[in-house]
Motif scaffolding. Sequence first.
Motif, short mmCIF file in Angstrom:
data_model
loop_
_atom_site.label_atom_id
_atom_site.label_comp_id
_atom_site.label_asym_id
_atom_site.label_seq_id
_atom_site.Cartn_x
_atom_site.Cartn_y
_atom_site.Cartn_z
N ALA A 134 0.84 -1.20 0.00
CA ALA A 134 0.00 0.00 0.00
C ALA A 134 0.88 1.24 0.00
O ALA A 134 2.06 1.20 0.37
N ASP A 135 0.29 2.37 -0.41
CA ASP A 135 1.05 3.63 -0.29
C ASP A 135 1.01 4.10 1.15
O ASP A 135 0.42 3.44 2.03
N GLU A 136 1.61 5.25 1.42
CA GLU A 136 1.74 5.71 2.81
C GLU A 136 0.40 6.01 3.46
O GLU A 136 0.28 6.05 4.69
N ASN A 137 -0.65 6.17 2.66
CA ASN A 137 -1.98 6.45 3.21
C ASN A 137 -2.83 5.19 3.40
O ASN A 137 -3.93 5.27 3.93
N GLY A 138 -2.34 4.07 2.91
CA GLY A 138 -3.09 2.82 3.05
C GLY A 138 -3.82 2.39 1.79
O GLY A 138 -4.53 1.38 1.80
N GLY A 147 -7.14 -15.80 2.94
CA GLY A 147 -5.80 -15.30 2.64
C GLY A 147 -5.76 -13.79 2.51
O GLY A 147 -4.98 -13.11 3.19
N SER A 148 -6.59 -13.23 1.62
CA SER A 148 -6.47 -11.80 1.34
C SER A 148 -6.98 -10.93 2.49
O SER A 148 -6.41 -9.85 2.75
N GLU A 149 -8.01 -11.37 3.20
CA GLU A 149 -8.53 -10.55 4.30
C GLU A 149 -7.59 -10.57 5.51
O GLU A 149 -7.46 -9.56 6.21
N ILE A 150 -6.94 -11.71 5.76
CA ILE A 150 -5.93 -11.73 6.82
C ILE A 150 -4.79 -10.78 6.44
O ILE A 150 -4.28 -10.03 7.29
N ALA A 151 -4.41 -10.78 5.17
CA ALA A 151 -3.33 -9.89 4.73
C ALA A 151 -3.71 -8.43 4.97
O ALA A 151 -2.87 -7.62 5.39
N ILE A 152 -4.96 -8.07 4.70
CA ILE A 152 -5.38 -6.69 4.93
C ILE A 152 -5.34 -6.36 6.42
O ILE A 152 -4.89 -5.27 6.83
N ASP A 153 -5.80 -7.28 7.26
CA ASP A 153 -5.74 -7.03 8.71
C ASP A 153 -4.31 -6.82 9.18
O ASP A 153 -4.01 -5.91 9.98
N VAL A 154 -3.40 -7.66 8.70
CA VAL A 154 -2.00 -7.57 9.13
C VAL A 154 -1.38 -6.27 8.62
O VAL A 154 -0.65 -5.58 9.34
N PRO A 207 -8.56 -1.39 10.57
CA PRO A 207 -8.81 -2.31 9.45
C PRO A 207 -10.11 -2.01 8.70
O PRO A 207 -10.19 -2.23 7.49
N PHE A 208 -11.11 -1.49 9.41
CA PHE A 208 -12.35 -1.10 8.72
C PHE A 208 -12.08 0.09 7.80
O PHE A 208 -12.54 0.13 6.65
N ASP A 209 -11.31 1.05 8.30
CA ASP A 209 -11.01 2.22 7.48
C ASP A 209 -10.20 1.84 6.25
O ASP A 209 -10.42 2.39 5.16
N MET A 210 -9.29 0.87 6.41
CA MET A 210 -8.51 0.46 5.24
C MET A 210 -9.42 -0.19 4.19
O MET A 210 -9.27 0.05 2.99
N ARG A 211 -10.35 -0.99 4.65
CA ARG A 211 -11.28 -1.63 3.71
C ARG A 211 -12.17 -0.58 3.03
O ARG A 211 -12.40 -0.62 1.83
#
Length: 589
Positions: free
Chosen positions: A474-478, A546-553, A562-566
């Motif tokens: 991700a970039d510096e903002n997520g 796989g992909s949702e765990i990656a987003i959480d991490v 993690p909600f904001d990133m999604r």
Amino acid sequence: MIKKTLKINGVERILILDKDETLAQVLRNHLLLTGCKIGCGEGHCGACNVIMNGKVTRSCIYKMSRVPDNAEITTIEGVGTISDMHPIQVAWMAYGCAQCGFCSPGFIISAKVLLDNNPSPTREEVRDWFNKQRNLCRCTGYKPLIDATMAAAAVMRGEMTKEDLVFKQTGDSIVGTNYIRPSAAQKVTGTWDFGADDALKMPEGTLRLALTQARVSHANILSIDTTEAESMPGVVRVITAKDIKAAGGTNKINGLVMLPKHNKTDGFERPVLCDEKIFQFGDAIAIVAADTEEHARAAADAVKVEIKELPAYMNAMDAIAPDAAEIHPGTPNAFFETNCIKGPDFDWDSIPDSQQVEIESYCSRQPHLHLEPDCGYGYIDEDGMITVHSKSIGIHLHMPMIADGIGVPLENLRLVQNHAGGTFGYKFSPTNEALIGAAVKILERPVSLVFNQFQNITYTGKRSPAFMNIKLAADENGKLLALWGNNYVDHGPYSEFGDLLTMRLSQFTGAGYGINSIRNKSTTVFTNHAWGSAFRAYGSPQSYMGSEIAIDVLAAKMGIDPFDMREMNCYKRIRRNYDPDRLSAGSIL
């Protein structure tokens, strides 16, 4: 033999029976009270519940030697009829509790005993009661069942009527309403026959089938000796692979009838009956046909199979190891690959480690645990057609998958879907259809094959596990920039629908997010574990894990909620300025 005098649904019955028979067997086999279902056969699911002397009784494990003389027994048929239903039965219909309907009689029996003794239970008491009576449901979810019980209690207390429960239609549309499903009345009164119920009502002379199954996961078959089994009481014939071939069958199921392209296998790995090799625990080796199910099962256990056990590869990573042998000689264990390639290449060294993650996940093999065991029956009909009734949810798909294997031209083969307890996807694959069809052709007699729960679990397909190795940047903002993946699906020893499943990993991994660069490779692998079949949300649990765990991490690493990133990355509707009079069907709002 023993004599029992019982009062069943208010009628005195004098029965001569084997003391070791279960109450469920007597009710079903002797009296054809098939509203009493046998699911697990071990007292764990509650489908067999009846009332004996005022208490809920799990009839599938209750031996007749324990049933007292003059016992009063109530089955679902004695609770209410279609023309005069008990309030619990009406509530079960009104709240949509009777979906597949296999568990409904056992639940209604339990609820009746509860409300007879406690007319004003709390929701917590209802839930606790069903837990204690071991009532399981795999379709509906338990909230509607509790809702229905509470509503029935109100009717029984006189606070409302049965009619108040029933949806009253106004207008022509039932979309979004509480319209009662047309089959509900039969399901809640125990008159909706499933496959094992139909099998009991087959004509005289019907042969009952049982399977000799593999007890190891991988082996060469050296010999199959049916001599002892053929001499046992009631046995008519023992069928092996050589009999299917002699009858003109290839003994192979066509696993790639839907998607034949791009596989390194021809799709014919799965035998109807194993002849040269065993590929997984539970594989069928022989079919015994006898006058009773008990005789057939005893003889199936007496078939002697001489084997040379081979190394068993019980997960995908072992099966693709450099020194792993090919499970199907001549075909690599990694037999299908799909790549999701989107956008330009991404330079992973171009961003700091703080903005990227790499994770590994494993979504386990899962049995469907449907309460109704796999069952079916077959016969030659009045048109001379080999006719097979089963739980198939894809009869037109299964016909070309099995026809050549059993040596029956498509124009001479007929498949019929039974009323089916929940399948949750496993019956997207043929299971017993080829076995029943082969037996009908060879024996030229009507037959039935009803699994117990052990056979159900060992023979039918499972959700295939996946090893997911995912990288996200991700970039510096997520804002997500890139996804990379290298994934392996452990599909067991048979290819059927494995390519379709693996394509789902391309479709669903990272799905729903705007990611400019994707390089996601997924591979289907033969193993000696349980073969893979469809399951609800086919392929998405493996992908999203796989992909949702990656987003959480990644969110945790970057200090972003993690909600904001999604929310930041998910697809959004784009609203543009437009003239409603000129809006085309393809415009995006």
